[in-house]
Scaffold this motif. Structure first.
Motif, PDB file in Angstrom:
ATOM      1  N   GLU A  90      92.527 101.685  39.996  1.00  0.00           N
ATOM      2  CA  GLU A  90      92.368 102.298  38.675  1.00  0.00           C
ATOM      3  C   GLU A  90      92.444 101.234  37.575  1.00  0.00           C
ATOM      4  N   LYS A  91      93.400 100.330  37.693  1.00  0.00           N
ATOM      5  CA  LYS A  91      93.549  99.269  36.700  1.00  0.00           C
ATOM      6  C   LYS A  91      92.341  98.335  36.724  1.00  0.00           C
ATOM      7  N   ILE A  92      91.812  98.080  37.902  1.00  0.00           N
ATOM      8  CA  ILE A  92      90.625  97.240  38.025  1.00  0.00           C
ATOM      9  C   ILE A  92      89.426  97.904  37.338  1.00  0.00           C
ATOM     10  N   CYS A  93      89.265  99.202  37.524  1.00  0.00           N
ATOM     11  CA  CYS A  93      88.176  99.932  36.860  1.00  0.00           C
ATOM     12  C   CYS A  93      88.331  99.854  35.340  1.00  0.00           C
ATOM     13  N   GLN A  94      89.561  99.999  34.865  1.00  0.00           N
ATOM     14  CA  GLN A  94      89.824  99.858  33.431  1.00  0.00           C
ATOM     15  C   GLN A  94      89.426  98.472  32.959  1.00  0.00           C
ATOM     16  N   TYR A  95      89.748  97.450  33.760  1.00  0.00           N
ATOM     17  CA  TYR A  95      89.389  96.074  33.398  1.00  0.00           C
ATOM     18  C   TYR A  95      87.875  95.891  33.320  1.00  0.00           C
ATOM     19  N   PHE A  96      87.135  96.469  34.247  1.00  0.00           N
ATOM     20  CA  PHE A  96      85.680  96.339  34.216  1.00  0.00           C
ATOM     21  C   PHE A  96      85.124  96.811  32.870  1.00  0.00           C
ATOM     22  N   TYR A  97      85.591  97.977  32.413  1.00  0.00           N
ATOM     23  CA  TYR A  97      85.116  98.500  31.134  1.00  0.00           C
ATOM     24  C   TYR A  97      85.601  97.641  29.975  1.00  0.00           C
ATOM     25  N   TRP A  98      86.837  97.162  30.043  1.00  0.00           N
ATOM     26  CA  TRP A  98      87.363  96.281  28.995  1.00  0.00           C
ATOM     27  C   TRP A  98      86.515  95.011  28.934  1.00  0.00           C
ATOM     28  N   HIS A  99      86.171  94.446  30.088  1.00  0.00           N
ATOM     29  CA  HIS A  99      85.368  93.224  30.143  1.00  0.00           C
ATOM     30  C   HIS A  99      84.008  93.422  29.458  1.00  0.00           C
ATOM     31  N   LEU A 100      83.363  94.550  29.695  1.00  0.00           N
ATOM     32  CA  LEU A 100      82.077  94.829  29.049  1.00  0.00           C
ATOM     33  C   LEU A 100      82.230  94.908  27.535  1.00  0.00           C
ATOM     34  N   GLN A 101      83.302  95.547  27.070  1.00  0.00           N
ATOM     35  CA  GLN A 101      83.546  95.641  25.623  1.00  0.00           C
ATOM     36  C   GLN A 101      83.813  94.260  25.040  1.00  0.00           C
ATOM     37  N   PHE A 102      84.641  93.469  25.719  1.00  0.00           N
ATOM     38  CA  PHE A 102      84.974  92.130  25.242  1.00  0.00           C
ATOM     39  C   PHE A 102      83.729  91.253  25.184  1.00  0.00           C
ATOM     40  N   SER A 118      80.774  92.162  24.666  1.00  0.00           N
ATOM     41  CA  SER A 118      79.886  92.588  23.581  1.00  0.00           C
ATOM     42  C   SER A 118      80.492  92.326  22.205  1.00  0.00           C
ATOM     43  N   GLY A 119      81.640  91.649  22.172  1.00  0.00           N
ATOM     44  CA  GLY A 119      82.222  91.253  20.892  1.00  0.00           C
ATOM     45  C   GLY A 119      83.384  92.090  20.405  1.00  0.00           C
ATOM     46  N   LYS A 120      83.735  93.127  21.123  1.00  0.00           N
ATOM     47  CA  LYS A 120      84.860  93.974  20.717  1.00  0.00           C
ATOM     48  C   LYS A 120      86.137  93.419  21.358  1.00  0.00           C
ATOM     49  N   GLU A 121      86.937  92.755  20.552  1.00  0.00           N
ATOM     50  CA  GLU A 121      88.145  92.122  21.067  1.00  0.00           C
ATOM     51  C   GLU A 121      89.334  93.069  20.966  1.00  0.00           C
ATOM     52  N   THR A 122      89.766  93.548  22.106  1.00  0.00           N
ATOM     53  CA  THR A 122      90.949  94.396  22.193  1.00  0.00           C
ATOM     54  C   THR A 122      91.875  93.822  23.250  1.00  0.00           C
ATOM     55  N   GLU A 123      93.094  94.271  23.245  1.00  0.00           N
ATOM     56  CA  GLU A 123      94.067  93.777  24.204  1.00  0.00           C
ATOM     57  C   GLU A 123      93.978  94.567  25.501  1.00  0.00           C
TER      58      GLU A 123
END
Length: 98
Positions: free
Chosen positions: A59-71, A73-78
């Motif tokens: 589950e955490k890995i899936c969350q990371y995949f989506y976070w990576h795509l956002q990052f 594309s320029g959206k910097e979140t923690e």
């Protein structure tokens, strides 16, 4: 979203995560499993089973995949990782080449 646009990732306990194929392709290992020539089950069915990765870690890995795509594309979140998950998560990330 069509079935061809998604991938099913299955944890050691049998829990299924259906995620965007684009997100799953963040992992070089998953990318190779899904795009290899030949008639591999992963390629044909769009499913990848991870008998060594627990549901919590997957589950955490899936969350990371989506976070990576956002990052990317320029959206910097923690991206927060709970300390008790760190070791297992590092081992899974090493396997998945993420």
């Amino acid at each position: 979203m069509t079935k061809e646009d998604t991938v099913k990732l299955i944890s050691a306990e049998g829990f299924e995560f259906v995620i965007d194929k684009e997100a799953a392709m963040v992992s070089q290992t998953i990318h190779n499993m899904l795009t290899s020539p030949g008639s591999f089950a992963e390629t044909e069915h769009g499913e990848v089973t991870f008998p060594e990765i627990s549901t919590t870690i997957l589950e955490k890995i899936c969350q990371y995949f989506y976070w990576h795509l956002q990052f990317a594309s320029g959206k910097e979140t923690e991206f927060t990782i709970e300390p008790e998950l760190t070791l297992e998560l590092m081992m899974a990330a090493n396997y998945l080449h993420t």
